[in-house]
Design a protein around this motif. Sequence first.
Motif, mmCIF file in Angstrom:
data_model
loop_
_atom_site.group_PDB
_atom_site.id
_atom_site.type_symbol
_atom_site.label_atom_id
_atom_site.label_comp_id
_atom_site.label_asym_id
_atom_site.label_seq_id
_atom_site.Cartn_x
_atom_site.Cartn_y
_atom_site.Cartn_z
ATOM 1 N N THR A 19 28.278 -4.144 -22.381
ATOM 2 C CA THR A 19 27.518 -4.823 -21.331
ATOM 3 C C THR A 19 26.025 -4.925 -21.604
ATOM 4 O O THR A 19 25.349 -5.787 -21.038
ATOM 5 N N GLY A 20 25.496 -4.004 -22.453
ATOM 6 C CA GLY A 20 24.061 -3.964 -22.683
ATOM 7 C C GLY A 20 23.302 -3.366 -21.506
ATOM 8 O O GLY A 20 22.064 -3.430 -21.456
ATOM 9 N N LYS A 21 24.018 -2.753 -20.560
ATOM 10 C CA LYS A 21 23.384 -2.145 -19.388
ATOM 11 C C LYS A 21 22.837 -0.759 -19.718
ATOM 12 O O LYS A 21 23.399 -0.033 -20.526
ATOM 13 N N ILE A 22 21.734 -0.398 -19.074
ATOM 14 C CA ILE A 22 21.218 0.968 -19.147
ATOM 15 C C ILE A 22 22.089 1.860 -18.261
ATOM 16 O O ILE A 22 22.374 1.528 -17.109
ATOM 17 N N TRP A 23 22.489 3.006 -18.809
ATOM 18 C CA TRP A 23 23.284 3.950 -18.030
ATOM 19 C C TRP A 23 22.548 5.267 -17.791
ATOM 20 O O TRP A 23 22.840 5.971 -16.825
ATOM 21 N N ALA A 24 21.626 5.604 -18.660
ATOM 22 C CA ALA A 24 20.885 6.852 -18.479
ATOM 23 C C ALA A 24 19.556 6.782 -19.215
ATOM 24 O O ALA A 24 19.461 6.180 -20.298
ATOM 25 N N VAL A 25 18.533 7.400 -18.612
ATOM 26 C CA VAL A 25 17.206 7.499 -19.219
ATOM 27 C C VAL A 25 16.680 8.905 -18.948
ATOM 28 O O VAL A 25 16.593 9.324 -17.791
ATOM 29 N N VAL A 26 16.332 9.637 -20.008
ATOM 30 C CA VAL A 26 15.903 11.021 -19.854
ATOM 31 C C VAL A 26 14.693 11.295 -20.743
ATOM 32 O O VAL A 26 14.684 10.920 -21.914
ATOM 33 N N ASN A 27 13.684 11.950 -20.173
ATOM 34 C CA ASN A 27 12.543 12.437 -20.948
ATOM 35 C C ASN A 27 12.325 13.905 -20.587
ATOM 36 O O ASN A 27 11.728 14.219 -19.555
ATOM 37 N N GLU A 28 12.824 14.797 -21.439
ATOM 38 C CA GLU A 28 12.746 16.232 -21.173
ATOM 39 C C GLU A 28 11.306 16.750 -21.150
ATOM 40 O O GLU A 28 11.042 17.850 -20.653
ATOM 41 N N PHE A 29 10.364 15.980 -21.677
ATOM 42 C CA PHE A 29 8.962 16.384 -21.596
ATOM 43 C C PHE A 29 8.473 16.408 -20.151
ATOM 44 O O PHE A 29 7.414 16.973 -19.848
ATOM 45 N N GLY A 30 9.253 15.798 -19.254
ATOM 46 C CA GLY A 30 8.880 15.796 -17.847
ATOM 47 C C GLY A 30 9.061 17.146 -17.181
ATOM 48 O O GLY A 30 8.493 17.395 -16.107
ATOM 49 N N LYS A 31 9.814 18.040 -17.799
ATOM 50 C CA LYS A 31 9.999 19.380 -17.231
ATOM 51 C C LYS A 31 8.680 20.158 -17.341
ATOM 52 O O LYS A 31 8.138 20.294 -18.442
#
Length: 340
Positions: free
Chosen positions: A245-257
């Motif tokens: 589909t080309g859809k985004i399913w997840a976005v994570v930036n662990e630097f945000g912790k």
Amino acid sequence: MQKKWRSITLTTTIISLLLSSAPLYADTPARTDYQQSISAVELDQDVTLRLTNVLNKVAPEQQIQFTSVDKTIESMWQIKGTLTGKADAEFIQQYDPKKGRVESTTVYYKAEGLKQVLDPALQTGVSSFLKTFDTGNVFKPEALWRVYFPYQDNEPRNYWVIWGTNQSLEIDLDRNSQITARISTPISSANSKLTNQANRALKSLGITKMTAFDYVVKYKQGETEFSWIYRDDNDLNRVVIGAKTGKIWAVVNEFGKDWADDKDFAKTFAKPKLSKNQALTVAKAKASSLFGLNIKGYNVSIKNNEYTFTKKGASTLLGKINKKGKFYSWELIPTNGVRS
């Protein structure tokens, strides 16, 4: 290499023999007509039978030879050996002398042994799977492992894994032979359109610190997920995009912790940092821009720093915040559980 995903590794800090025989409270294995084993090391007869019985389960009709026992650690023994017959192999087993059971067994075959030891039905399943997953015919087996960890908490516990360079394919025998496969590609060889999409999604979180993607993993698990996973070597930044589909399913930036430790985390999120209305306001914009999702009519539940947005019959949105109340992680879970 294989370190770039969840690889199968054995704990080699093992083994020491306290007793010359199995503990009295351990079940004594019944004598069987299984393939007999040969031991080049001293092993108690009952222990040998336990080890042999497991090997006959995971590698039937093979001649077994135990070649070494590591007695470094008293709570666990590590036994190594070889198999001959259908295909030559080496194996490692871990045995708990106090519990009187074989904790793990891993058999290592060369790739050419695949047709000799892998069940024909599984071979057919792998071939069918690869036709939809590996359309470029880049999956090249280099080794084959049979892994059996019956008492570990995580899954899979009982499976085959076929290894290649930056590639792996698992067959979970406890889950109706479900196949999970991964092929890792350097970011320089990735689809530029998808790479740009992943970069934009990551930047949209607004976390100042980021690290460049090192590679993208083509990932497929049965019929439940088929995706491209953009990530760095340390898996601090991650974006999941559907392969179909080309859809985004997840976005994570662990630097945000930004919490110091578990104690700081517990204290910080003992009470909600964001109210439900505040969270819904933020989520409305992100759900639309990242996932094309309208969350009108959604409810939100809060646990620690996790915000779960739900609506009956609709996809679920998961978000995680830091001490500043900023979301550093978003994930969309479709109603049918299929991400592609």
